[in-house]
Design an enzyme around this catalytic site. Structure first.
Site, mmCIF file in Angstrom:
data_model
loop_
_atom_site.group_PDB
_atom_site.id
_atom_site.type_symbol
_atom_site.label_atom_id
_atom_site.label_comp_id
_atom_site.label_asym_id
_atom_site.label_seq_id
_atom_site.Cartn_x
_atom_site.Cartn_y
_atom_site.Cartn_z
ATOM 1 N N HIS A 82 0.856 -1.193 0.000
ATOM 2 C CA HIS A 82 0.000 0.000 0.000
ATOM 3 C C HIS A 82 0.888 1.239 0.000
ATOM 4 O O HIS A 82 1.881 1.299 0.723
ATOM 5 C CB HIS A 82 -0.878 -0.020 1.267
ATOM 6 C CG HIS A 82 -1.938 1.030 1.277
ATOM 7 N ND1 HIS A 82 -1.671 2.350 1.561
ATOM 8 C CD2 HIS A 82 -3.266 0.960 1.029
ATOM 9 C CE1 HIS A 82 -2.802 3.042 1.477
ATOM 10 N NE2 HIS A 82 -3.784 2.220 1.167
ATOM 11 N N CYS B 19 -3.731 2.554 -4.473
ATOM 12 C CA CYS B 19 -4.738 3.324 -3.748
ATOM 13 C C CYS B 19 -4.872 4.707 -4.386
ATOM 14 O O CYS B 19 -3.952 5.527 -4.311
ATOM 15 C CB CYS B 19 -4.340 3.436 -2.278
ATOM 16 S SG CYS B 19 -5.499 4.434 -1.329
ATOM 17 N N HIS C 164 -7.567 0.109 -4.347
ATOM 18 C CA HIS C 164 -8.394 0.910 -3.440
ATOM 19 C C HIS C 164 -8.866 2.101 -4.259
ATOM 20 O O HIS C 164 -8.030 2.835 -4.798
ATOM 21 C CB HIS C 164 -7.560 1.466 -2.282
ATOM 22 C CG HIS C 164 -7.214 0.448 -1.242
ATOM 23 N ND1 HIS C 164 -6.523 0.792 -0.096
ATOM 24 C CD2 HIS C 164 -7.479 -0.868 -1.153
ATOM 25 C CE1 HIS C 164 -6.374 -0.292 0.650
ATOM 26 N NE2 HIS C 164 -6.935 -1.311 0.032
ATOM 27 N N ASP D 185 -12.621 2.692 -1.048
ATOM 28 C CA ASP D 185 -11.781 2.945 0.127
ATOM 29 C C ASP D 185 -12.639 3.654 1.157
ATOM 30 O O ASP D 185 -13.745 3.222 1.419
ATOM 31 C CB ASP D 185 -10.528 3.705 -0.303
ATOM 32 C CG ASP D 185 -9.374 3.479 0.653
ATOM 33 O OD1 ASP D 185 -9.504 2.627 1.535
ATOM 34 O OD2 ASP D 185 -8.353 4.149 0.525
ATOM 35 N N HIS D 186 -12.182 4.724 1.708
ATOM 36 C CA HIS D 186 -12.983 5.359 2.761
ATOM 37 C C HIS D 186 -14.227 6.012 2.172
ATOM 38 O O HIS D 186 -14.288 6.294 0.982
ATOM 39 C CB HIS D 186 -12.166 6.442 3.461
ATOM 40 C CG HIS D 186 -10.801 5.986 3.792
ATOM 41 N ND1 HIS D 186 -9.720 6.808 3.796
ATOM 42 C CD2 HIS D 186 -10.352 4.754 4.104
ATOM 43 C CE1 HIS D 186 -8.650 6.109 4.107
ATOM 44 N NE2 HIS D 186 -9.001 4.865 4.297
ATOM 45 N N TYR E 191 -15.089 4.294 7.595
ATOM 46 C CA TYR E 191 -15.465 2.910 7.268
ATOM 47 C C TYR E 191 -16.928 2.589 7.560
ATOM 48 O O TYR E 191 -17.250 1.518 8.063
ATOM 49 C CB TYR E 191 -14.521 1.934 7.982
ATOM 50 C CG TYR E 191 -13.198 1.829 7.265
ATOM 51 C CD1 TYR E 191 -13.077 1.051 6.126
ATOM 52 C CD2 TYR E 191 -12.086 2.544 7.702
ATOM 53 C CE1 TYR E 191 -11.881 0.961 5.444
ATOM 54 C CE2 TYR E 191 -10.876 2.468 7.020
ATOM 55 C CZ TYR E 191 -10.783 1.675 5.887
ATOM 56 O OH TYR E 191 -9.607 1.585 5.211
HETATM 57 C C1 DNO Z 1 -6.581 3.045 5.325
HETATM 58 C C2 DNO Z 1 -5.917 1.926 4.734
HETATM 59 C C3 DNO Z 1 -4.558 1.666 5.304
HETATM 60 C C4 DNO Z 1 -4.074 0.351 4.796
HETATM 61 C C5 DNO Z 1 -2.724 -0.023 5.211
HETATM 62 C C6 DNO Z 1 -2.278 -1.216 4.432
HETATM 63 O O1 DNO Z 1 -7.757 3.024 5.335
HETATM 64 O O2 DNO Z 1 -5.910 2.003 3.362
HETATM 65 O O3 DNO Z 1 -4.641 1.616 6.679
HETATM 66 O O4 DNO Z 1 -4.914 -0.647 5.264
HETATM 67 O O5 DNO Z 1 -1.835 1.000 5.036
HETATM 68 O O6 DNO Z 1 -1.248 -1.810 5.094
#
Ligand code: DNO
Length: 355
Positions: free
Chosen positions: A206, A244, A271, A316-317, A330
């Protein structure tokens, strides 16, 4: 492409597997044994128990996020040998359960960072916000105290036990500059990728979030050049990427559709989220819709479509909408909207019409 949704486990998430099952087009959850501290082996029986529970809800367990990398590995300490052995055992155990992709990161001390988890937006929702000056002017202790004082201010990798020793953790990095961190990542990958190859599990790193150094700590996965270096550290398809769009998208010089085309064979996990960048370097997490932020989500989904992407995607978020009480970023509602937006674009492309 396979759509997935991150889930924090039976006791840690306001969103249930029943909820997730009802999101159209979603076939798996992105999960982890959240209660295990970084560095420990994930026992096979616990993995199997979680697998059984998730699969009994009609969802797959193909992607794990994250198996966190113990700090001694990132620091390159002699004690890393044992932690790397533990990591290999976890890879084998996850493979035995049928896991295909392991997401991880190599960010020193902190995982992702924001300065306000509930910044109001014009529409009355709230979202995660990053203010450059706050981070530049605050000491890590100030940020940490703010987190400890406010229980809703928690992010992954910000466990109280770790935060209590933050000063010490940061000091250890005085001996580790950017080059050293790269060397330590290479050492780690050289040891684990053969195990991944043997068991057909892919690692997916990531990117740094935000994609620049914070608190003077080195960060190495922030740009396309960094991805180029990463894929060459160990030249194997199992040495891959979690692309991401939100993390890379905080920098205007990151061309994400171009990254997708260039690293198509190494992206195992996507992501997808939007951020709205401000001129002073601040950014806020907006809805997934292209028009709502600075990242063109339509072009990103088009790029995945164009490369014939067969890997996993998750929204993602999301913002906090409709009064939802949830883990910051989340919740169920906005992430489910994000999925529908992405699937709408994908389905349209499937019909042979490109925007
Ligand atoms: C945030 C996530 C990160 C991700 C880590 C992967 O929401 O995208 O916390 O899980 O960095 O190791």
């Amino acid at each position: 492409m396979e759509m997935t949704f991150r889930w924090y486990g039976r006791n840690n998430d306001s969103v249930s597997l029943e909820d997730i099952r009802q999101i159209p087009g979603t076939s798996g959850v992105v999960w982890a044994l959240q209660h295990l501290p970084a560095g420990e082996v994930w026992p096979l029986d616990q993995i199997m128990d979680e697998k059984k529970y998730i699969e009994s809800h009609g969802l797959n367990i193909d992607v794990v996020e994250s198996v966190n990398v113990y700090e001694d590995i990132k620091l390159g300490l002699p004690s890393r040998e044992q932690y790397i052995e533990n990591y290999k055992t976890t890879i084998k155990n996850l493979a035995q359960a049928g896991v295909k992709v392991i997401c991880y990161n190599f960010m020193p001390v902190f995982d992702w960072i924001r300065t306000n988890l509930h910044k109001p937006l014009d529409d009355g929702s709230t979202a995660l916000f990053y203010e450059n000056d706050e981070i530049k002017n605050a000491t890590p202790e100030q940020i940490v105290n703010r987190i400890l004082e406010n229980p809703s201010y928690t992010l992954p990798g910000w466990e109280p036990e770790r935060l209590a020793q933050i000063q010490e953790a940061i000091q250890q990095y005085e001996a580790v500059d950017t080059e050293q961190l790269w060397n330590n990542l290479q050492y780690f990958l050289e040891q684990i990728i053969p195990v991944c190859e043997q068991h057909d599990v892919s690692m997916a790193i990531h990117p740094d979030d935000p994609p620049w150094p914070v608190f003077g700590l080195p960060r190495i996965i922030s740009t396309a050049d960094d991805l180029e270096r990463l894929v060459n550290l160990v030249d194997s398809p199992h040495n891959g990427i979690t692309l991401c769009s939100g993390a890379f998208g905080a920098r205007s010089d990151n061309d994400i559709p171009e990254m997708i085309r260039t690293y198509k064979d190494r992206i195992h996990f996507a992501h997808i989220r939007n951020v709205k960048r401000f001129e002073n370097g601040d950014f806020i997490e907006s809805s997934h819709r292209s028009q709502d932020g600075s990242v063109d989500i339509v072009s990103i989904v088009e790029a995945y479509y164009e490369i014939g992407y067969k890997g996993y995607i998750r929204p993602d978020h999301g913002r906090h909408i409709w009064n939802e009480q949830c883990r910051p970023g989340y919740g169920l509602y906005d992430r489910a909207l994000g999925i529908m937006y992405m699937l709408g674009i994908w389905d349209k492309l499937d019909k042979g019409v490109t925007s």
